[in-house]
Design a protein around this motif. Structure first.
Motif, PDB file in Angstrom:
ATOM      1  N   PHE A  55      -6.615  10.657  -5.656  1.00  0.00           N
ATOM      2  CA  PHE A  55      -6.970   9.930  -6.869  1.00  0.00           C
ATOM      3  C   PHE A  55      -7.475   8.549  -6.482  1.00  0.00           C
ATOM      4  N   LEU A  56      -8.580   8.144  -7.109  1.00  0.00           N
ATOM      5  CA  LEU A  56      -9.204   6.854  -6.858  1.00  0.00           C
ATOM      6  C   LEU A  56      -9.002   5.941  -8.058  1.00  0.00           C
ATOM      7  N   ASN A  57      -8.634   4.698  -7.784  1.00  0.00           N
ATOM      8  CA  ASN A  57      -8.563   3.672  -8.833  1.00  0.00           C
ATOM      9  C   ASN A  57      -9.331   2.467  -8.316  1.00  0.00           C
ATOM     10  N   THR A  58     -10.466   2.162  -8.926  1.00  0.00           N
ATOM     11  CA  THR A  58     -11.248   1.018  -8.469  1.00  0.00           C
ATOM     12  C   THR A  58     -11.033  -0.185  -9.376  1.00  0.00           C
ATOM     13  N   VAL A  59     -10.755  -1.314  -8.745  1.00  0.00           N
ATOM     14  CA  VAL A  59     -10.683  -2.595  -9.444  1.00  0.00           C
ATOM     15  C   VAL A  59     -12.079  -3.189  -9.320  1.00  0.00           C
ATOM     16  N   HIS A  60     -12.825  -3.177 -10.416  1.00  0.00           N
ATOM     17  CA  HIS A  60     -14.281  -3.317 -10.372  1.00  0.00           C
ATOM     18  C   HIS A  60     -14.737  -4.515 -11.179  1.00  0.00           C
ATOM     19  N   GLY A  61     -15.697  -5.265 -10.658  1.00  0.00           N
ATOM     20  CA  GLY A  61     -16.296  -6.351 -11.415  1.00  0.00           C
ATOM     21  C   GLY A  61     -16.927  -5.858 -12.711  1.00  0.00           C
ATOM     22  N   TYR A  62     -16.995  -6.723 -13.701  1.00  0.00           N
ATOM     23  CA  TYR A  62     -17.587  -6.307 -14.975  1.00  0.00           C
ATOM     24  C   TYR A  62     -19.081  -6.029 -14.804  1.00  0.00           C
ATOM     25  N   THR A  63     -19.633  -5.262 -15.726  1.00  0.00           N
ATOM     26  CA  THR A  63     -21.042  -4.875 -15.636  1.00  0.00           C
ATOM     27  C   THR A  63     -21.730  -5.053 -16.985  1.00  0.00           C
ATOM     28  N   ALA A  64     -23.028  -4.786 -17.005  1.00  0.00           N
ATOM     29  CA  ALA A  64     -23.836  -4.971 -18.212  1.00  0.00           C
ATOM     30  C   ALA A  64     -23.495  -3.973 -19.305  1.00  0.00           C
ATOM     31  N   THR A  65     -22.724  -2.930 -19.001  1.00  0.00           N
ATOM     32  CA  THR A  65     -22.335  -1.976 -20.042  1.00  0.00           C
ATOM     33  C   THR A  65     -21.209  -2.528 -20.915  1.00  0.00           C
ATOM     34  N   GLN A  66     -20.647  -3.684 -20.549  1.00  0.00           N
ATOM     35  CA  GLN A  66     -19.561  -4.282 -21.323  1.00  0.00           C
ATOM     36  C   GLN A  66     -20.102  -5.400 -22.210  1.00  0.00           C
ATOM     37  N   ARG A  67     -19.189  -6.007 -22.991  1.00  0.00           N
ATOM     38  CA  ARG A  67     -19.567  -7.048 -23.940  1.00  0.00           C
ATOM     39  C   ARG A  67     -19.011  -8.404 -23.501  1.00  0.00           C
ATOM     40  N   LEU A  68     -19.777  -9.456 -23.785  1.00  0.00           N
ATOM     41  CA  LEU A  68     -19.317 -10.797 -23.459  1.00  0.00           C
ATOM     42  C   LEU A  68     -18.188 -11.247 -24.386  1.00  0.00           C
ATOM     43  N   GLY A 119     -17.787  -7.946  -6.315  1.00  0.00           N
ATOM     44  CA  GLY A 119     -16.685  -7.859  -5.369  1.00  0.00           C
ATOM     45  C   GLY A 119     -15.598  -6.978  -5.951  1.00  0.00           C
ATOM     46  N   SER A 120     -15.492  -5.750  -5.438  1.00  0.00           N
ATOM     47  CA  SER A 120     -14.596  -4.751  -6.020  1.00  0.00           C
ATOM     48  C   SER A 120     -13.721  -4.124  -4.942  1.00  0.00           C
ATOM     49  N   LEU A 121     -12.699  -3.396  -5.365  1.00  0.00           N
ATOM     50  CA  LEU A 121     -11.727  -2.809  -4.440  1.00  0.00           C
ATOM     51  C   LEU A 121     -11.308  -1.438  -4.932  1.00  0.00           C
ATOM     52  N   SER A 122     -11.582  -0.409  -4.116  1.00  0.00           N
ATOM     53  CA  SER A 122     -11.161   0.950  -4.450  1.00  0.00           C
ATOM     54  C   SER A 122      -9.848   1.279  -3.738  1.00  0.00           C
ATOM     55  N   ALA A 123      -8.873   1.705  -4.523  1.00  0.00           N
ATOM     56  CA  ALA A 123      -7.601   2.178  -3.980  1.00  0.00           C
ATOM     57  C   ALA A 123      -7.603   3.698  -4.061  1.00  0.00           C
ATOM     58  N   ILE A 124      -7.448   4.356  -2.929  1.00  0.00           N
ATOM     59  CA  ILE A 124      -7.448   5.818  -2.876  1.00  0.00           C
ATOM     60  C   ILE A 124      -6.083   6.287  -2.407  1.00  0.00           C
ATOM     61  N   VAL A 125      -5.418   7.040  -3.248  1.00  0.00           N
ATOM     62  CA  VAL A 125      -4.122   7.629  -2.905  1.00  0.00           C
ATOM     63  C   VAL A 125      -4.333   9.119  -2.710  1.00  0.00           C
ATOM     64  N   PHE A 126      -3.872   9.657  -1.571  1.00  0.00           N
ATOM     65  CA  PHE A 126      -4.085  11.079  -1.317  1.00  0.00           C
ATOM     66  C   PHE A 126      -2.881  11.702  -0.632  1.00  0.00           C
ATOM     67  N   LEU A 127      -2.762  12.980  -0.848  1.00  0.00           N
ATOM     68  CA  LEU A 127      -1.741  13.775  -0.177  1.00  0.00           C
ATOM     69  C   LEU A 127      -2.391  14.414   1.037  1.00  0.00           C
ATOM     70  N   SER A 128      -1.910  14.076   2.233  1.00  0.00           N
ATOM     71  CA  SER A 128      -2.541  14.590   3.445  1.00  0.00           C
ATOM     72  C   SER A 128      -2.152  16.045   3.675  1.00  0.00           C
ATOM     73  N   ALA A 129      -3.040  16.765   4.333  1.00  0.00           N
ATOM     74  CA  ALA A 129      -2.806  18.190   4.583  1.00  0.00           C
ATOM     75  C   ALA A 129      -1.767  18.426   5.660  1.00  0.00           C
ATOM     76  N   ARG A 130      -1.496  17.418   6.454  1.00  0.00           N
ATOM     77  CA  ARG A 130      -0.448  17.510   7.475  1.00  0.00           C
ATOM     78  C   ARG A 130       0.194  16.135   7.618  1.00  0.00           C
ATOM     79  N   ALA A 131       1.257  16.056   8.342  1.00  0.00           N
ATOM     80  CA  ALA A 131       1.942  14.780   8.542  1.00  0.00           C
ATOM     81  C   ALA A 131       1.038  13.808   9.292  1.00  0.00           C
ATOM     82  N   THR A 132       1.071  12.561   8.869  1.00  0.00           N
ATOM     83  CA  THR A 132       0.244  11.539   9.509  1.00  0.00           C
ATOM     84  C   THR A 132       0.960  10.203   9.433  1.00  0.00           C
TER      85      THR A 132
END
Length: 383
Positions: free
Chosen positions: A220-233, A287-300
């Motif tokens: 699952f990805l959760n990005t903390v993302h800068g605002y864009t032109a699709t939003q309202r001032l 300036g944005s930051l993607s957090a990716i949480v995943f379940l690995s297929a084997r121990a790591t």
């Protein structure tokens, strides 16, 4: 700031890629044909849409002798477009002079020593791509979000089309999601491709590397993302049926949908139906930051994951799109960096051997546009 980082990523002032002096000239004749030969096999490019991505791509493309940008199309006022090329609230003043020439009813965008046909046509099918012998159209309006819509440029005579947003219709044999480093071989057969989104590219390289080893069961990805032109001032009726997008962008954390995970899974079929995500739009312009949480297929371990990502960032396959850092960065440090993703190795976590979290910084404008440039440069050359 410490400079002890970085495989593929130099921490320091913003990239000067947009500030370099001209390295070639493109002089357009008034009949709409290019009067220059930047390189014997230069690819003739047109840009449709001079928004944030279109303007940034144009600045980068004009520095490449492999590309001959012959025309731009945007329905906006010509002088306003030139003004927005000169001044940028995120990246500062552009080093080259930009202006508009008008000759016999035809407008030209002058950028440094380059002179480009400037068009104002709403309907892509009516654009003069055939007459201008355009090899590639970069579709950067943000309006045409399907392969079907992109085909209008082919009907107008373009050889290929590259979308700068994920396609909302299905991939086909000749219309593909192509992400640099992941599946660039798909460029050979496709005449319409999408480079995904900035968030797509923040995750694609990392997900491919980790899918190879240690393997990804689900993510699952959760990005903390800068605002864009699709939003309202200010608070206003929401766009695209999403009430939250109507809330004041500079005053709120705004949850939003993202098609990034779906686009990644199109390029990495093993992740189909096992990778999803959402975005949190926050009050920064870039300036944005993607957090990716995943379940690995084997121990790591965190050490193994970091070692794999650090080694990958040095390889020819990944070094143009992936960086890593050990420095304690914040979002403003990423502005101007030319990578689709910069993995913050200090934030990698593994719980009980298989629940893993990684964090990828990215300049959601310039970083993405560098991957777009790599995409266009990787297209098969016209005959």
């Amino acid at each position: 700031m410490s400079s002890t980082v970085a495989v593929g990523f130099a921490v320091g002032p913003a990239s000067t890629d947009l500030l370099r002096e001209p390295v070639m000239q493109t002089v357009m004749q008034t009949d709409g044909n290019s009067g220059s030969s930047p390189a014997a096999a230069a690819v003739r490019v047109a840009v449709n849409g001079l928004g944030r991505i279109g303007r940034t791509f144009l600045k980068l493309a004009l520095e490449r002798q492999e590309l001959d940008v012959v025309a731009v199309n945007d329905i906006g006022d010509a002088d306003n477009l030139a003004y927005l090329m000169r001044y940028d609230s995120v990246y500062g003043r552009y080093a080259k002079p930009v202006g508009v020439d008008r000759v016999d009813g035809q407008e030209w965008l002058r950028v440094g020593d380059h002179r480009l046909v400037l068009l104002h046509q709403r309907e892509p099918r009516m654009l003069p791509w055939r007459a201008l012998q355009v090899d590639v159209v970069v579709e950067a309006t943000g309006v045409f979000e399907t392969y079907a819509a992109g085909r209008a440029h082919l009907e107008a005579g373009a050889g290929r089309v590259v979308l700068t947003a994920p396609a909302k219709d299905a991939d086909t044999d000749d219309a593909r999601t192509v992400l640099m480093g992941v599946n660039a071989d798909a460029l050979t057969a496709a005449v319409i491709t999408t480079n995904g989104s900035c968030t797509t590219n923040s995750a694609s390289a990392v997900m491919q590397i980790l899918q190879d080893q240690p393997g990804v069961s689900k993510a699952f990805l959760n990005t903390v993302h800068g605002y864009t032109a699709t939003q309202r001032l200010v608070d206003s009726p929401g766009g695209r049926g999403d009430f939250r997008r109507g809330r004041a962008a500079a005053a709120n954390i705004v949850p939003a949908a993202t098609g990034a995970a779906t686009a990644v899974a199109r390029a990495i079929p093993a992740l189909r139906d096992r990778f999803d995500g959402l975005a949190l739009r926050v009050p920064v312009p870039a300036g944005s930051l993607s957090a990716i949480v995943f379940l690995s297929a084997r121990a790591t371990t965190a050490e193994e994951i970091n070692a794999r990502l650090e080694a990958a960032a040095q390889t020819p396959r990944w070094r143009s799109v992936l960086g890593v850092t050990h420095d304690p960065l914040v979002s403003s440090d990423i502005i101007g960096q030319p990578y689709g993703a910069i993995v913050d190795l200090t934030l990698t976590r593994v719980i009980d051997g298989d629940l893993c979290a990684i964090y990828c910084w990215y300049d959601n404008e310039l970083g993405f546009t560098h991957t777009l440039l790599e995409h266009v440069l990787a297209l098969p050359k016209p005959h």
